[in-house]
Design a protein around this motif. Sequence first.
Motif, PDB file in Angstrom:
ATOM      1  N   ALA A  36      -8.836 -14.610  -1.253  1.00  0.00           N
ATOM      2  CA  ALA A  36      -8.688 -14.110  -2.615  1.00  0.00           C
ATOM      3  C   ALA A  36      -8.413 -12.607  -2.645  1.00  0.00           C
ATOM      4  N   TYR A  37      -8.499 -11.968  -1.520  1.00  0.00           N
ATOM      5  CA  TYR A  37      -8.294 -10.517  -1.426  1.00  0.00           C
ATOM      6  C   TYR A  37      -7.010 -10.269  -0.631  1.00  0.00           C
ATOM      7  N   PRO A  38      -6.401  -9.092  -0.754  1.00  0.00           N
ATOM      8  CA  PRO A  38      -5.164  -8.848  -0.010  1.00  0.00           C
ATOM      9  C   PRO A  38      -5.409  -8.720   1.501  1.00  0.00           C
ATOM     10  N   VAL A  39      -4.562  -9.362   2.260  1.00  0.00           N
ATOM     11  CA  VAL A  39      -4.507  -9.172   3.720  1.00  0.00           C
ATOM     12  C   VAL A  39      -3.080  -8.728   4.028  1.00  0.00           C
ATOM     13  N   VAL A  40      -2.918  -7.470   4.334  1.00  0.00           N
ATOM     14  CA  VAL A  40      -1.575  -6.903   4.508  1.00  0.00           C
ATOM     15  C   VAL A  40      -1.449  -6.324   5.911  1.00  0.00           C
ATOM     16  N   VAL A  41      -0.370  -6.694   6.565  1.00  0.00           N
ATOM     17  CA  VAL A  41      -0.068  -6.155   7.891  1.00  0.00           C
ATOM     18  C   VAL A  41       1.135  -5.224   7.759  1.00  0.00           C
ATOM     19  N   VAL A 146      -4.091  18.447   9.640  1.00  0.00           N
ATOM     20  CA  VAL A 146      -2.851  19.131   9.283  1.00  0.00           C
ATOM     21  C   VAL A 146      -2.114  18.424   8.138  1.00  0.00           C
ATOM     22  N   LEU A 147      -2.538  17.214   7.815  1.00  0.00           N
ATOM     23  CA  LEU A 147      -1.889  16.423   6.750  1.00  0.00           C
ATOM     24  C   LEU A 147      -2.301  16.954   5.380  1.00  0.00           C
ATOM     25  N   GLN A 148      -1.311  17.270   4.540  1.00  0.00           N
ATOM     26  CA  GLN A 148      -1.604  17.948   3.268  1.00  0.00           C
ATOM     27  C   GLN A 148      -1.712  17.011   2.078  1.00  0.00           C
ATOM     28  N   VAL A 149      -1.446  15.729   2.281  1.00  0.00           N
ATOM     29  CA  VAL A 149      -1.427  14.785   1.154  1.00  0.00           C
ATOM     30  C   VAL A 149      -2.220  13.534   1.526  1.00  0.00           C
ATOM     31  N   ASP A 150      -2.427  12.678   0.521  1.00  0.00           N
ATOM     32  CA  ASP A 150      -3.115  11.410   0.762  1.00  0.00           C
ATOM     33  C   ASP A 150      -2.160  10.382   1.352  1.00  0.00           C
ATOM     34  N   THR A 151      -2.742   9.403   2.029  1.00  0.00           N
ATOM     35  CA  THR A 151      -1.976   8.275   2.544  1.00  0.00           C
ATOM     36  C   THR A 151      -2.249   7.041   1.684  1.00  0.00           C
ATOM     37  N   VAL A 152      -1.426   6.007   1.891  1.00  0.00           N
ATOM     38  CA  VAL A 152      -1.679   4.734   1.209  1.00  0.00           C
ATOM     39  C   VAL A 152      -3.080   4.238   1.554  1.00  0.00           C
ATOM     40  N   ALA A 153      -3.464   4.363   2.818  1.00  0.00           N
ATOM     41  CA  ALA A 153      -4.787   3.893   3.244  1.00  0.00           C
ATOM     42  C   ALA A 153      -5.901   4.663   2.530  1.00  0.00           C
ATOM     43  N   ASP A 154      -5.684   5.958   2.260  1.00  0.00           N
ATOM     44  CA  ASP A 154      -6.698   6.731   1.530  1.00  0.00           C
ATOM     45  C   ASP A 154      -6.901   6.163   0.126  1.00  0.00           C
ATOM     46  N   ARG A 155      -5.781   5.787  -0.523  1.00  0.00           N
ATOM     47  CA  ARG A 155      -5.889   5.186  -1.864  1.00  0.00           C
ATOM     48  C   ARG A 155      -6.586   3.827  -1.812  1.00  0.00           C
ATOM     49  N   SER A 547      15.482   4.682  -0.855  1.00  0.00           N
ATOM     50  CA  SER A 547      14.636   5.788  -0.377  1.00  0.00           C
ATOM     51  C   SER A 547      13.515   5.265   0.521  1.00  0.00           C
ATOM     52  N   PHE A 548      13.159   6.088   1.505  1.00  0.00           N
ATOM     53  CA  PHE A 548      12.018   5.765   2.398  1.00  0.00           C
ATOM     54  C   PHE A 548      10.747   5.518   1.611  1.00  0.00           C
ATOM     55  N   ARG A 549      10.693   6.065   0.384  1.00  0.00           N
ATOM     56  CA  ARG A 549       9.471   5.946  -0.414  1.00  0.00           C
ATOM     57  C   ARG A 549       9.182   4.505  -0.813  1.00  0.00           C
ATOM     58  N   ALA A 550      10.206   3.632  -0.671  1.00  0.00           N
ATOM     59  CA  ALA A 550       9.993   2.224  -1.000  1.00  0.00           C
ATOM     60  C   ALA A 550       8.949   1.582  -0.087  1.00  0.00           C
ATOM     61  N   PHE A 551       8.795   2.117   1.114  1.00  0.00           N
ATOM     62  CA  PHE A 551       7.782   1.567   2.028  1.00  0.00           C
ATOM     63  C   PHE A 551       6.383   1.782   1.444  1.00  0.00           C
ATOM     64  N   ALA A 552       6.057   3.039   1.101  1.00  0.00           N
ATOM     65  CA  ALA A 552       4.728   3.342   0.550  1.00  0.00           C
ATOM     66  C   ALA A 552       4.535   2.641  -0.795  1.00  0.00           C
ATOM     67  N   ARG A 553       5.625   2.590  -1.586  1.00  0.00           N
ATOM     68  CA  ARG A 553       5.542   1.956  -2.909  1.00  0.00           C
ATOM     69  C   ARG A 553       5.210   0.474  -2.780  1.00  0.00           C
ATOM     70  N   THR A 554       5.919  -0.202  -1.879  1.00  0.00           N
ATOM     71  CA  THR A 554       5.733  -1.639  -1.717  1.00  0.00           C
ATOM     72  C   THR A 554       4.384  -1.943  -1.063  1.00  0.00           C
ATOM     73  N   LEU A 555       4.044  -1.178  -0.035  1.00  0.00           N
ATOM     74  CA  LEU A 555       2.755  -1.390   0.625  1.00  0.00           C
ATOM     75  C   LEU A 555       1.606  -1.189  -0.368  1.00  0.00           C
ATOM     76  N   SER A 557       1.713  -1.595  -3.619  1.00  0.00           N
ATOM     77  CA  SER A 557       1.672  -2.736  -4.549  1.00  0.00           C
ATOM     78  C   SER A 557       1.000  -3.939  -3.916  1.00  0.00           C
ATOM     79  N   LEU A 558       1.320  -4.201  -2.654  1.00  0.00           N
ATOM     80  CA  LEU A 558       0.720  -5.356  -1.983  1.00  0.00           C
ATOM     81  C   LEU A 558      -0.788  -5.184  -1.830  1.00  0.00           C
ATOM     82  N   LEU A 559      -1.232  -3.925  -1.731  1.00  0.00           N
ATOM     83  CA  LEU A 559      -2.668  -3.651  -1.601  1.00  0.00           C
ATOM     84  C   LEU A 559      -3.340  -3.490  -2.965  1.00  0.00           C
ATOM     85  N   GLY A 560      -2.529  -3.447  -4.028  1.00  0.00           N
ATOM     86  CA  GLY A 560      -3.085  -3.334  -5.374  1.00  0.00           C
ATOM     87  C   GLY A 560      -3.532  -1.937  -5.740  1.00  0.00           C
ATOM     88  N   VAL A 561      -2.873  -0.912  -5.164  1.00  0.00           N
ATOM     89  CA  VAL A 561      -3.225   0.478  -5.499  1.00  0.00           C
ATOM     90  C   VAL A 561      -1.959   1.239  -5.897  1.00  0.00           C
TER      91      VAL A 561
END
Length: 578
Positions: A36-41, A146-155, A547-555, A557-561
């Motif tokens: 019932a929860y997302p499992v994303v690889v 050194v990373l200045q922004v959040d990642t998908v995993a952080d969200r 755009s490369f941003r489609a990767f983070a956008r789609t990932l 969405s699949l994780l629900g964030v």
Amino acid sequence: MRAAVSLACLAAALAATACDRPTSTSTSTSTPTAPAYPVVVALVIDQEAAWIAAERWPLLPADGGLARLLREGTYVRDLRYAHSATDTAPGHSALYTGAPPRTSGIWGNEVLDPVAHTKVSILRDDETKLVWTGAPPAWVGSSTKVLQVDTVADRFRAAHPDAFIVSISIKDRGAIFAGGRKPTASLWWDKELDQFVTSTAFAPSFPAWADAQAVPGAVRAKPWTLLDADWVKAHAATPDDQLGEGELGGMPITFPHDVAHAPSPTSAFRGSPFADDAVLGLGLAALDAEHAGERPTLLALSLSGNDYVGHAYGPDSWEAWDELRRLDASLGRFFAALDTRYGSSGWSAVLSGDHGVTTMPEVANGIPAARPWCRPDAGPDPWGRACGNAGRLMPDELGAELRAVAAKAVPGEHAALVMGVIDPYVYFTPEGRALAGAPAAALRKALTAAILAHPEVARVIDTRALPASCPPESDESIDALVCRAFVPGRSGDLYVLTRPGSFFDPDVVPGKGTSHGTPYLFDRAVPLVARAPGKVPAGRVVREPMSFRAFARTLSSLLGVEPPDPEAANASDLTRLH
Ligand SMILES: [Zn+2]
């Protein structure tokens, strides 16, 4: 010890060698129900160019992992990065943050240690220590400092404090951006220790489920042979003993490659399909770890073996073709293992590459059949691949040359003005940067002239002249791509743009093989596939650039964030294609 044996067996099973059935939480023979929860690889094939995917994936067998992803998911042929300097750390950080280097702060793989002037990982963090299963060696570890922004995993972590987030790679830069700041585990392989490790930035001790040594040892027990010799010979344009291929780990350049008995087995291992099998095997072990199957899950794997194979032998080699063939087969078994755990509709996947690759110079200059896009009747190449002569720039030699040029251009008593060269920048010392007026102008003029004298170089860009804010992403000019690759105050002083097909030597086997890192489409465009039953259209192909941003956008969405970068929120979402 039982956990260690099981883990080694998981990896060996991916490599299709004999092995007892691994211990697993999924021992039932009934069809599992979708959780019932997302499992994303999330999978990144290191150095998987868009041109490789477009031309070679259709040649793979129908029962392989990639054909399955294409059947069951949406395939974007031309996912484009918005930065030049198409290397692993900028690529992975862009995928997992939705931001280009200018925003993320990740402009290259390595930086020069300001004291020792040696190359160190951009992720090296003196405040952390390496963590592994043996006695603590007190070696410096890596982190997201050194990373200045959040990642998908952080969200994802913020939305689900109990989420299971595991990232694994052969390289720290392949794992760390994917796992974010608070992963359940972020693991990478250390070449000196020949083990998977983590850092005190992520965990005080090595996870009990992962035996760090068993997996590399198990997967490379047998020599690397051709999985399907007829298939490789039918498609490779070069002989197995092609001039220019590197003796990786001291091994001869022809099959079979006895990785375990190479003069340097660790160098040989990371440039073999076994490295990817080790990562996939550890990934499955992570899913079987305690409580992993009962919470929102992100498993992010970066398959670096593909990159080292490409670097050492070139994309046209028998090794590169067999690596693709073996990786495809391993992915097929990996996806089948996910079916066993979650049911085929119970898991989602996104797959991409962190950058492309170019033809090896000896092949480009000597084997016309390897460059069909250069035939007179071929028409313009959609990936911008080169037809002229290509060559390697040796960074250390260039650095030494430029230090001498600088000393001559600015006479007098002063410390060294040039610190060194790391793809794609020339870095000045603090003394070099502090110069002003006529000496500063003389220095840059002399260095630029010396660099341009190398036939591999197209342009030298003074990074002081880059605009304070970069053009919009729709501007794909070299200057705009360089602007978005540059991090003020941290990147280098002169940006060296090589001609299409030429590159900085990657130092995998010095003076041999090939690389990437340029703004041209053969290096900058990668594939994207998303597979999510009921959410992403199956069998769809998107031919238009995205755009490369489609990767983070789609990932996301699949994780629900929500995606971490505001501009990624406006990017294409493969779960919402019309
Ligand atoms: Zn890479």
